[in-house]
Write an enzyme that holds these catalytic residues in place. Structure first.
Site, mmCIF file in Angstrom:
data_model
loop_
_atom_site.group_PDB
_atom_site.id
_atom_site.type_symbol
_atom_site.label_atom_id
_atom_site.label_comp_id
_atom_site.label_asym_id
_atom_site.label_seq_id
_atom_site.Cartn_x
_atom_site.Cartn_y
_atom_site.Cartn_z
ATOM 1 C CE LYS A 1 -3.609 2.731 0.729
ATOM 2 N NZ LYS A 1 -4.532 3.032 -0.390
ATOM 3 C CB CYS B 1 -3.256 9.619 -3.800
ATOM 4 S SG CYS B 1 -4.668 9.373 -2.694
HETATM 5 C C1 DHB Z 1 -5.576 6.025 -2.465
HETATM 6 C C2 DHB Z 1 -6.084 5.920 -3.724
HETATM 7 C C3 DHB Z 1 -5.236 5.963 -4.791
HETATM 8 O O1 DHB Z 1 -5.669 5.846 -6.076
HETATM 9 C C4 DHB Z 1 -3.903 6.121 -4.574
HETATM 10 O O2 DHB Z 1 -3.065 6.190 -5.611
HETATM 11 C C5 DHB Z 1 -3.388 6.216 -3.314
HETATM 12 C C6 DHB Z 1 -4.246 6.177 -2.253
HETATM 13 C C7 DHB Z 1 -6.448 6.013 -1.312
HETATM 14 O O3 DHB Z 1 -7.520 6.610 -1.350
HETATM 15 O O4 DHB Z 1 -6.052 5.410 -0.285
#
Ligand code: DHB
Length: 308
Positions: free
Chosen positions: A44, A127
């Site tokens: 993540k 994000c």
């Molecule tokens: C999240 C969503 C994304 O597309 C990303 O690149 C990083 C984080 C999120 O909302 O956690």
């Protein structure tokens, strides 16, 4: 059938891996990916401190795709720095995804994660879900300034997770930035930001954060993903390897990403839907497509899309 691939000199036993965000937040998630048929473990996107993320509901899948506004829930880079050495037991690459709310966050995380020795770093400039924080990847100058600093700090090869672009001028501008910085790979595309999905019966939005606006993934974004893979392949394909992300549900979808120029493919929405067993299904389906079309390996069909 040879489903392996090499990105930035790193060997991947198969060309399939999770997209950052999908089933890769916790220690349990990451070890499950290690024990699965995934060809790599992508974390993540991590920030300096642990985050619980946006209020729920924040992820909904629907016929054709998904919408999310997770808000970067993650354990914080120190926790991932401790976990990564242990993930190397699975003999597949570990890719650390780095995010941040401001430039200094990225630099702090890169320094700490260097010590854990991931195989690659994927710098997330896209994000879409932090209220008040625009996607860095849509600001070419800010992207270049940040990537230059990261390049000088990072020990493993770096790649960039990009948002979708919808105009050739933007592909060209980003290709020039990536070339000047000298990144090793790109992952395209992140979710299509700030879509809106409704429930007509209840006359409501389906996710709570940001008034219902969120990143779209899954089958509905495949044409946008393929277009971005193809556009960057044509611009920088000889120097920068491409990981195709977006709309992969079947072996045919992977084959299409490879034809457009991808060297590997990441799986998001169907990984959330089907869990890690999806990798075994996709491996078989991809092998079937390559065999049917007369290719012996992933490398052989890469970029072979024909024009009319
Ligand atoms: C999240 C969503 C994304 O597309 C990303 O690149 C990083 C984080 C999120 O909302 O956690």
């Amino acid at each position: 059938m040879d489903l392996s691939t090499t990105i930035a000199g790193v060997h991947f036993p198969t060309c399939l891996m999770n997209a950052s965000g999908a089933r890769c937040v916790t220690e349990h998630d990451l070890h499950k990916l290690g024990n699965s048929h995934a060809g790599a473990i992508v974390t993540k996107s991590m920030t300096p401190h642990e985050r619980s993320g946006n209020p729920e509901p924040r992820y909904v899948s629907f016929d054709g795709g998904s919408i999310n506004s997770m808000g970067l829930p993650n354990l914080g880079y120190q926790a991932y720095a401790q976990l990564i050495p242990d993930l190397r037991q699975y003999k597949k690459p570990v890719v650390a995804s780095i995010a941040g709310l401001k430039p200094a966050d990225f630099l702090e995380a890169v320094k700490a994660i260097n010590v854990a020795k991931p195989d690659l770093m994927e710098i997330n400039l896209s994000c879409p879900n932090i209220p008040g924080k625009p996607q860095i990847g849509y600001d070419f100058q800010a992207s270049e300034e940040l990537l230059m600093k990261i390049r000088d700090l990072a020990v493993p090869p770096i790649g960039v997770k990009l948002p979708p672009y919808f105009d050739p001028v933007h592909h060209e501008a980003m290709a020039e930035v990536l070339t000047r910085v000298g990144v090793s790979f790109i992952s395209v595309i992140n979710s299509v930001g700030n879509g809106l999905v409704l429930d007509a019966e209840t006359e409501t939005v389906v996710i709570k954060p940001k008034g219902g606006f969120g990143g779209l993934g899954g089958r509905i974004i495949k044409p946008v993903a393929l277009a971005n893979v193809r556009a960057f392949w044509k611009l920088v394909g000889e120097k920068i390897q491409i990981i195709g992300t977006g709309g992969v549900e079947t072996g045919q979808d992977i084959f299409e990403h490879l034809l457009c120029g991808a060297s590997a493919v990441q799986i998001g929405t169907v990984l959330v839907d089907e869990d890690v067993k999806v990798f075994e299904r996709l491996k078989h389906e991809l092998a079937g497509w390559l065999r049917k079309k007369g290719y012996d390996s992933v490398a052989e069909c890469r970029g072979k899309l024909k024009a009319l």
